[in-house]
Scaffold this motif. Sequence first.
Motif, PDB file in Angstrom:
ATOM      1  N   HIS A   1       3.849   7.457  -9.628  1.00 52.19           N
ATOM      2  CA  HIS A   1       4.666   8.337  -8.795  1.00 52.19           C
ATOM      3  C   HIS A   1       5.718   7.550  -8.012  1.00 52.19           C
ATOM      4  O   HIS A   1       6.858   8.005  -7.871  1.00 52.19           O
ATOM      5  CB  HIS A   1       3.774   9.123  -7.837  1.00 52.19           C
ATOM      6  N   ALA A   2       5.331   6.384  -7.494  1.00 54.00           N
ATOM      7  CA  ALA A   2       6.283   5.590  -6.716  1.00 54.00           C
ATOM      8  C   ALA A   2       7.486   5.189  -7.550  1.00 54.00           C
ATOM      9  O   ALA A   2       8.613   5.113  -7.039  1.00 54.00           O
ATOM     10  CB  ALA A   2       5.587   4.350  -6.155  1.00 54.00           C
ATOM     11  N   ALA A   3       7.270   4.932  -8.828  1.00 55.71           N
ATOM     12  CA  ALA A   3       8.367   4.515  -9.700  1.00 55.71           C
ATOM     13  C   ALA A   3       9.440   5.591  -9.822  1.00 55.71           C
ATOM     14  O   ALA A   3      10.594   5.292 -10.135  1.00 55.71           O
ATOM     15  CB  ALA A   3       7.825   4.169 -11.089  1.00 55.71           C
ATOM     16  N   LYS A   4       9.058   6.846  -9.561  1.00 51.27           N
ATOM     17  CA  LYS A   4      10.007   7.961  -9.677  1.00 51.27           C
ATOM     18  C   LYS A   4      10.404   8.538  -8.325  1.00 51.27           C
ATOM     19  O   LYS A   4      11.156   9.524  -8.268  1.00 51.27           O
ATOM     20  CB  LYS A   4       9.388   9.065 -10.541  1.00 51.27           C
TER      21      LYS A   4
ATOM     22  N   GLY B   1       0.836  -1.192   0.000  1.00 51.78           N
ATOM     23  CA  GLY B   1       0.000   0.000   0.000  1.00 51.78           C
ATOM     24  C   GLY B   1       0.865   1.233   0.000  1.00 51.78           C
ATOM     25  O   GLY B   1       0.671   2.172   0.763  1.00 51.78           O
ATOM     26  N   ALA B   2       1.855   1.241  -0.889  1.00 49.77           N
ATOM     27  CA  ALA B   2       2.927   2.244  -0.863  1.00 49.77           C
ATOM     28  C   ALA B   2       2.491   3.632  -1.292  1.00 49.77           C
ATOM     29  O   ALA B   2       3.194   4.611  -1.024  1.00 49.77           O
ATOM     30  CB  ALA B   2       4.084   1.789  -1.755  1.00 49.77           C
ATOM     31  N   GLY B   3       1.357   3.742  -1.980  1.00 51.97           N
ATOM     32  CA  GLY B   3       0.956   5.054  -2.469  1.00 51.97           C
ATOM     33  C   GLY B   3       2.004   5.636  -3.392  1.00 51.97           C
ATOM     34  O   GLY B   3       2.486   4.974  -4.314  1.00 51.97           O
ATOM     35  N   THR B   4       2.412   6.855  -3.119  1.00 49.29           N
ATOM     36  CA  THR B   4       3.357   7.565  -3.997  1.00 49.29           C
ATOM     37  C   THR B   4       4.805   7.193  -3.729  1.00 49.29           C
ATOM     38  O   THR B   4       5.704   7.728  -4.384  1.00 49.29           O
ATOM     39  CB  THR B   4       3.208   9.085  -3.827  1.00 49.29           C
ATOM     40  N   GLY B   5       5.064   6.317  -2.756  1.00 48.01           N
ATOM     41  CA  GLY B   5       6.436   5.930  -2.434  1.00 48.01           C
ATOM     42  C   GLY B   5       7.129   6.873  -1.476  1.00 48.01           C
ATOM     43  O   GLY B   5       8.333   6.730  -1.223  1.00 48.01           O
ATOM     44  N   TYR B   6       6.392   7.812  -0.904  1.00 46.11           N
ATOM     45  CA  TYR B   6       6.969   8.837  -0.033  1.00 46.11           C
ATOM     46  C   TYR B   6       7.679   8.221   1.170  1.00 46.11           C
ATOM     47  O   TYR B   6       8.831   8.549   1.468  1.00 46.11           O
ATOM     48  CB  TYR B   6       5.856   9.778   0.418  1.00 46.11           C
ATOM     49  N   TYR B   7       7.004   7.317   1.870  1.00 42.25           N
ATOM     50  CA  TYR B   7       7.587   6.729   3.075  1.00 42.25           C
ATOM     51  C   TYR B   7       8.697   5.735   2.722  1.00 42.25           C
ATOM     52  O   TYR B   7       9.729   5.690   3.384  1.00 42.25           O
ATOM     53  CB  TYR B   7       6.506   6.050   3.911  1.00 42.25           C
TER      54      TYR B   7
END
Length: 286
Positions: free
Chosen positions: A142-145, A102-108
């Motif tokens: 977004h998470a990919a970047k 549940g990573a969303g945008t990868g922020y955390y």
Amino acid sequence: MISDVLSWLSCPHCATAMIADAGPGSRILCEEGHAFDVARPGYVSLLTGSGGAGTADTAAMVADRVDFLAAGHYAPIADLIAELAREADARVPDDACVVDLGAGTGYYLARVLDSIESAAGESGTAPRVGVALDISKHAARHAAKAHPRIGAIVADAWAGLPLRGRAASVVLNVFAPRNAREMRRVVHPAGRAVVVVPEPEHLGELIAEYGLMAVDERKGDRLREQFGGRFEVVDEVPLGRRLELSAREVAQVIGMGPNAWHAEVGRVVEGAEVTVAVRAYVLAPR
């Protein structure tokens, strides 16, 4: 980025190992020949059907989350997660990855990878790579970047995760659906899960005003029950703070999560002082 995490993935159809395709185009294959295209933004979908796609974050929800997190409002939460994950990762000397379910945008996940890299630099070990799993293709884009060592995968948390067993030194789960069985399968025996949930007072000032969902008073008890047969809670850390938000930021914090589906976001016309209250649990596999 997908190639960096390829060795940790498994085919969602047959559970065999994934390999890079030597032919033209951008895709990955499994040992049985199932093929998956890598999207131009750099993520790959390993969904086997429609799954829970109807509940996936929309482009508008992801855009709100990107802007709100970029403003630093939840930076203390990210710092806490990074600290707990770094300590957990140090327990696993073997080759492993960091998984965010549940990573969303990868922020955390990006913050965690930087924290672990800092510790790895001191010890001379190679930095970890991260696998960001989310059912939303907009979030995966977004998470990919979000970090050069993140591989972003579109996957359903309620299905079998497309990961090898014992792959993760740390499994993150931040404000996201939790699949205790799969989390236990993919975590290394010496690893940990770091789970973050809202406290009952989280965003409490906005609940009545805009029709937000209230947080269950028994959320902590239910979490322990959910994980009880597979994990034990070895640490829990509360975190609270007050935020002064503009009207736009109030709309974003409502619109970036599940409340976006039913809350009266259109009525937001003024800012507010709100409570941020979360609790981080560190879970050890039984």
